[in-house]
Design a protein around this motif. Sequence first.
Motif, PDB file in Angstrom:
ATOM      1  N   ASP A 148       0.924  -1.186  -0.068  1.00 13.24           N
ATOM      2  CA  ASP A 148       0.233  -0.100  -0.090  1.00 13.24           C
ATOM      3  C   ASP A 148       1.001   1.305   0.018  1.00 13.24           C
ATOM      4  O   ASP A 148       0.692   2.124  -0.668  1.00 13.24           O
ATOM      5  CB  ASP A 148      -0.994   0.101   1.357  1.00 13.24           C
ATOM      6  CG  ASP A 148      -2.168  -0.999   1.251  1.00 13.24           C
ATOM      7  OD1 ASP A 148      -2.389  -1.272   0.084  1.00 13.24           O
ATOM      8  OD2 ASP A 148      -2.829  -1.259   2.052  1.00 13.24           O
TER       9      ASP A 148
ATOM     10  N   GLY B 275     -12.894  -1.110  -8.358  1.00 14.62           N
ATOM     11  CA  GLY B 275     -13.307  -2.289  -7.583  1.00 14.62           C
ATOM     12  C   GLY B 275     -12.532  -3.575  -8.182  1.00 14.62           C
ATOM     13  O   GLY B 275     -12.547  -4.406  -7.263  1.00 14.62           O
TER      14      GLY B 275
ATOM     15  N   LYS C 145      -9.478  -6.011  -8.464  1.00 15.22           N
ATOM     16  CA  LYS C 145      -8.198  -6.193  -7.426  1.00 15.22           C
ATOM     17  C   LYS C 145      -7.554  -7.712  -7.729  1.00 15.22           C
ATOM     18  O   LYS C 145      -8.208  -8.531  -8.130  1.00 15.22           O
ATOM     19  CB  LYS C 145      -8.476  -6.082  -6.096  1.00 15.22           C
ATOM     20  CG  LYS C 145      -9.738  -6.940  -5.723  1.00 15.22           C
ATOM     21  CD  LYS C 145     -10.388  -6.148  -4.487  1.00 15.22           C
ATOM     22  CE  LYS C 145     -11.982  -6.580  -4.393  1.00 15.22           C
ATOM     23  NZ  LYS C 145     -12.689  -5.690  -3.431  1.00 15.22           N
TER      24      LYS C 145
ATOM     25  N   VAL D  48      -4.092  -8.113  -0.898  1.00 17.81           N
ATOM     26  CA  VAL D  48      -5.031  -7.515  -1.888  1.00 17.81           C
ATOM     27  C   VAL D  48      -4.446  -6.350  -2.618  1.00 17.81           C
ATOM     28  O   VAL D  48      -3.681  -5.625  -1.912  1.00 17.81           O
ATOM     29  CB  VAL D  48      -6.441  -7.153  -1.313  1.00 17.81           C
ATOM     30  CG1 VAL D  48      -7.371  -6.541  -2.122  1.00 17.81           C
ATOM     31  CG2 VAL D  48      -7.041  -7.980  -0.569  1.00 17.81           C
TER      32      VAL D  48
ATOM     33  N   GLY E  76      -5.181  -3.516  -5.113  1.00 18.45           N
ATOM     34  CA  GLY E  76      -6.353  -2.930  -6.141  1.00 18.45           C
ATOM     35  C   GLY E  76      -5.693  -2.351  -7.407  1.00 18.45           C
ATOM     36  O   GLY E  76      -4.545  -1.961  -7.528  1.00 18.45           O
TER      37      GLY E  76
ATOM     38  N   PHE F  68      -0.172   2.356  10.242  1.00 18.15           N
ATOM     39  CA  PHE F  68      -0.741   0.987  10.829  1.00 18.15           C
ATOM     40  C   PHE F  68      -0.009   0.410  12.140  1.00 18.15           C
ATOM     41  O   PHE F  68      -0.641   0.023  12.932  1.00 18.15           O
ATOM     42  CB  PHE F  68      -0.367  -0.009   9.625  1.00 18.15           C
ATOM     43  CG  PHE F  68      -0.937  -1.470  10.083  1.00 18.15           C
ATOM     44  CD1 PHE F  68      -2.366  -1.648   9.901  1.00 18.15           C
ATOM     45  CD2 PHE F  68      -0.094  -2.586  10.692  1.00 18.15           C
ATOM     46  CE1 PHE F  68      -2.670  -2.734  10.315  1.00 18.15           C
ATOM     47  CE2 PHE F  68      -0.647  -3.665  10.854  1.00 18.15           C
ATOM     48  CZ  PHE F  68      -1.847  -3.953  10.834  1.00 18.15           C
TER      49      PHE F  68
ATOM     50  N   GLN G 200      -6.878  -0.676   7.180  1.00 16.65           N
ATOM     51  CA  GLN G 200      -5.707  -1.950   7.141  1.00 16.65           C
ATOM     52  C   GLN G 200      -5.912  -2.057   8.572  1.00 16.65           C
ATOM     53  O   GLN G 200      -5.939  -3.252   9.213  1.00 16.65           O
ATOM     54  CB  GLN G 200      -4.453  -1.531   7.151  1.00 16.65           C
ATOM     55  CG  GLN G 200      -3.461  -2.944   6.651  1.00 16.65           C
ATOM     56  CD  GLN G 200      -3.955  -3.491   5.583  1.00 16.65           C
ATOM     57  OE1 GLN G 200      -4.137  -3.061   4.405  1.00 16.65           O
ATOM     58  NE2 GLN G 200      -4.440  -4.849   5.763  1.00 16.65           N
TER      59      GLN G 200
ATOM     60  N   LYS H 125     -13.892  -1.418   0.300  1.00 19.97           N
ATOM     61  CA  LYS H 125     -14.061  -2.273  -0.732  1.00 19.97           C
ATOM     62  C   LYS H 125     -13.111  -2.932  -1.415  1.00 19.97           C
ATOM     63  O   LYS H 125     -12.689  -4.016  -1.579  1.00 19.97           O
ATOM     64  CB  LYS H 125     -14.765  -1.466  -1.783  1.00 19.97           C
ATOM     65  CG  LYS H 125     -15.474  -2.252  -2.943  1.00 19.97           C
ATOM     66  CD  LYS H 125     -16.224  -1.364  -4.047  1.00 19.97           C
ATOM     67  CE  LYS H 125     -16.727  -2.328  -5.332  1.00 19.97           C
ATOM     68  NZ  LYS H 125     -17.163  -1.752  -6.353  1.00 19.97           N
ATOM     69  N   GLN H 126     -11.941  -1.882  -1.589  1.00 17.32           N
ATOM     70  CA  GLN H 126     -10.707  -2.128  -2.214  1.00 17.32           C
ATOM     71  C   GLN H 126      -9.925  -3.427  -1.415  1.00 17.32           C
ATOM     72  O   GLN H 126      -9.340  -4.349  -1.981  1.00 17.32           O
ATOM     73  CB  GLN H 126      -9.808  -1.223  -2.437  1.00 17.32           C
ATOM     74  CG  GLN H 126      -8.426  -1.445  -3.350  1.00 17.32           C
ATOM     75  CD  GLN H 126      -7.534  -0.720  -2.579  1.00 17.32           C
ATOM     76  OE1 GLN H 126      -7.234   0.452  -2.117  1.00 17.32           O
ATOM     77  NE2 GLN H 126      -6.397  -1.539  -2.435  1.00 17.32           N
ATOM     78  N   MET H 127     -10.011  -3.194   0.021  1.00 12.35           N
ATOM     79  CA  MET H 127      -9.263  -4.196   0.793  1.00 12.35           C
ATOM     80  C   MET H 127     -10.256  -5.465   1.147  1.00 12.35           C
ATOM     81  O   MET H 127      -9.690  -6.002   1.841  1.00 12.35           O
ATOM     82  CB  MET H 127      -8.835  -3.601   2.227  1.00 12.35           C
ATOM     83  CG  MET H 127      -7.671  -2.348   1.753  1.00 12.35           C
ATOM     84  SD  MET H 127      -6.801  -1.796   3.208  1.00 12.35           S
ATOM     85  CE  MET H 127      -5.963  -0.686   2.650  1.00 12.35           C
ATOM     86  N   ASN H 128     -11.336  -5.572   0.368  1.00 13.73           N
ATOM     87  CA  ASN H 128     -12.217  -6.451   0.640  1.00 13.73           C
ATOM     88  C   ASN H 128     -12.551  -6.869   2.205  1.00 13.73           C
ATOM     89  O   ASN H 128     -12.368  -8.095   2.556  1.00 13.73           O
ATOM     90  CB  ASN H 128     -11.705  -7.806  -0.028  1.00 13.73           C
ATOM     91  CG  ASN H 128     -12.485  -8.841  -0.426  1.00 13.73           C
ATOM     92  OD1 ASN H 128     -13.852  -8.262  -0.614  1.00 13.73           O
ATOM     93  ND2 ASN H 128     -12.334  -9.890  -0.769  1.00 13.73           N
TER      94      ASN H 128
END
Lengths: 286, 419, 238
Positions: free
Chosen positions: A10, A128, A130, A137, A139, A257, B233, B260-263
């Motif tokens: 990210d 949307g 990915k 994940v 994107g 994070f 996250q 949404k992107q990180m589901n």
Amino acid sequence: MSTFVQVLLDGLLAGMLYALVAAGLSLIWGVMDVINFAHGEFLMVAMYLSYWLGFLAHIDPIISWVASGAFVFILGALTYRFIVSRCIGKAAMAPLLATFGLSMFLKNFCLNRFSPNFRILQTTLLEGRKFILGDIVIGLPQLVTGLFSLAILFTLYYLMKKTRLGWAIQATAMDSEAAELMGINTDRIYLLVFGLGGACVGIAGGLLTSYLAVHPEVGALFGLIAFLIVAMGGFGSIPGALAAAIIIGLVEALAGFYIAPVFKYVAVFAIYLVLIMARPKGLFGW
Amino acid sequence: MQKHKVLSVVSLLVFSLLLSAGCAPAAENVLKIGVLFPLTGPCATAGQRCVAAVETAAEVINNKHPELDVPLAKQQGILKGTKIQLIVADTQGKPDVAKSEAERLVNQEGVYTIIGSYNSSASKPASAVTERSKKLFMCGCSSSAALTDRDFKYFYRLAPTDKTESKEFVEYIEWLNKNQKAGIKTIGLIYENTEFGKHAADEGKAAAKAAGFEIVADVAFNPGATNLNSEVQTLKAKNPDAVFGACLGGDYTLWVRTMKQMNWLPNVVLNYCTGYQDPKIAQQLAADGNFFMGGTGYSPEIGAKYMKKVAAVEKIYTKKVGVPFDSDSIQEAVALFILAQAIEKAGSLDVEKVAEVLRTTTFDSPLSLGGKVAFGPGGQNMKATSIITQLHNGKYMPVYPASYAEIKATVPMTPWDKR
Amino acid sequence: MSDAILKVHDIHCAYDAVPVIHGISLEVREGEIVAIVGANGAGKSTTMRTIAGLMHPTQGTVSFLGEDVTRTAGYAMVTKGISFVPEGRRLFSKLTVRENLELGAYTENNRPVIEERLEEVFTLFPILKNRANQVAETMSGGEQQMCAIARGLMSKPKLLMLDELSLGLMPSLVEKVLETVVEINRKGTTILLVEQMVQEALEIATRGYVIQTGRIVQEGTARELLESDSVRKAYMGM
């Protein structure tokens, strides 16, 4: 472990986007010693153009970035011709104040014409989508923007280092009078550089609409981060901008994070301060 | 040289155009009311709607509207013909600007009252200015409970506070656990790092802890961020069952999109008065906004059922901004109506008398859910309620309290890949 | 006697409205080496900058090959056939020698022609060939001066203007550089140079002008000036 990789990714992708936004500013700053205060607003204008092309003409950002880039190229060139070129050689603050005025004008113009509403393109080709690799994940819009950024930065770097035009731009940056003596029309070079700088941020804005809402204030923080990156990377250095942008992206993600999200900009500015104190000319500065 | 002159004249003209908002012709027998909202900056959309709502109320009060069944519509002005003149000012969403603009409105414009200021962080300093000058401050939708904990004499707030909303959220989660076997044990919060966000989160945490829920994630972020990756996250890593959100405007859409992107999605998302309640944003998010929930004081769906008198007034408002009232903006219209009703009842513009009326009267308020307004200690509207809605294809469907519920809420929310 | 290719007629120049040159006229004929000599601050460099188009006179005219170029921009002078090597060399310090030389031929787009000229300057200054890929600022002062002259030659000028070549060079190097100037001249390039080392300059020159406080105080053939008492007294310490 996978969370760590995810956070790194990210950060990396965010950094690549920042690099593209900052590259144009760095170019202008490096060549002309002029701070384009309206840089963030150029991004916003590009996003609006991309949004309206998508919304009204159903042209996907993945195609319309060409138009955004071209439009902001022209905007940049006009900014040079009608605003910046008139300030050069006057007080050092003059171009800064003039482009600050331009930024206020663009912001308020968009506020007035398009209202402060947040606008997002609903169905874009990338939105949307990915890649999912186990727990990680990625994107697609972010990935595509990141790759675009690398491609454009590479092209820009090649242009600057390997072509006669690039040498002429560098020569103009180092000693504009001597460049003039080589038969280089430095005024034309400045115009081109302002245009190119605009095109970079224009392309970034064009692609951003795939996943970010457009509103008149959207450019503000991007503009600020671009200034940090340029100062950190060294004025005018493309590899410096890329390195600094990725550092900022990673610091933001890791601090966000592992320390606290609200801490992320604290960490970014702290890193900036430390780096600037240790190396005032920036990572790759002259 | 000539060209330069033309250029500067043109730019001056453009500037004066930009600055011309809020200049209305002065008439005899007018009552100046300051209308102080964020007209630029990140909350500008909401602020401009709030202004339009106040303008709507002023129009109803100032002119004869026999077709409307709301107080003061049938007569012209208040106190036998005094018309309300609005002086609009911009806070830019910033506390310092709010304070200085409030001072300007009070000292230079000589307004009788200020209505404002959307952001709790702006309402707080602005109302301190009015309190000192013994002027009324009518606050529509700022929701920080702290505003009415100050024991101000001239401050009155219409909307429910974060405190009442938090209690309602927790109550609803308990209800879901009992009636829909939702199995919610852990709660996370995501909020902007501002006066509003922090207060909302504090109230949310207090209410959740009191009911025995565990707070597993506490995510503050800086508004206007370029991305919310770390924020989402963090939520994803702690994986709370329910999330309380306080993200305004663009941050709200970015938050939803990033999830949404990180589901990832929690089972339940409950939003304070934020981007969730903005119909434009709901429309833009389209299907991605589905199944999110939040406290709602008004939506056209609720209005059609429980507040039938609103529709006719709403027409005036929609003509101005293109969207129907929302939970926030309608409170600002109520703020002006209640002020006008209090002045009318007091029979004079004496601030002490009007404040006395505000403190002691139960007002009829067709634009409020529940139909009544009455102020308690600190100026909080004790009759303020909101209902919890869930967004279904752009419509705010009431789900709680059970007496208002129209559908059974989709809990847990449908995951992104099953939509 | 051939016609003058460069004619400067009664120019007046000022920096920020402070006049520094009060009516200078001079001319350069094809094939000559013309030296402008004078003390520091006499206005020599300003005259050169004005001819090169970097600044414009407040009054008077400059014409080159019969064309009035008084108001022509600096970059356009190169295509007209004037090349100016400014005082202090002004190399593009972060670029390589080769890139510097290439920029000297910026107005030429024909690749083979550029390569040919590169060969020519490399023959003239063999040291530059070895240094071709070296960054300009890493070279010694003498090498940088050669690079600057070579760069000036890359546009194949009809008139090469050299400002204070000797500045900051060891005396032995000065001689060598001036010898090169004579060689360049012999190959057909007309030269206008400015020097503080009056004797050395006049020894290689055809004609000379002496400037004092913005005015020409003496002119003549190099021999006449070298033998003039006033010049010898004022500038050669004799």
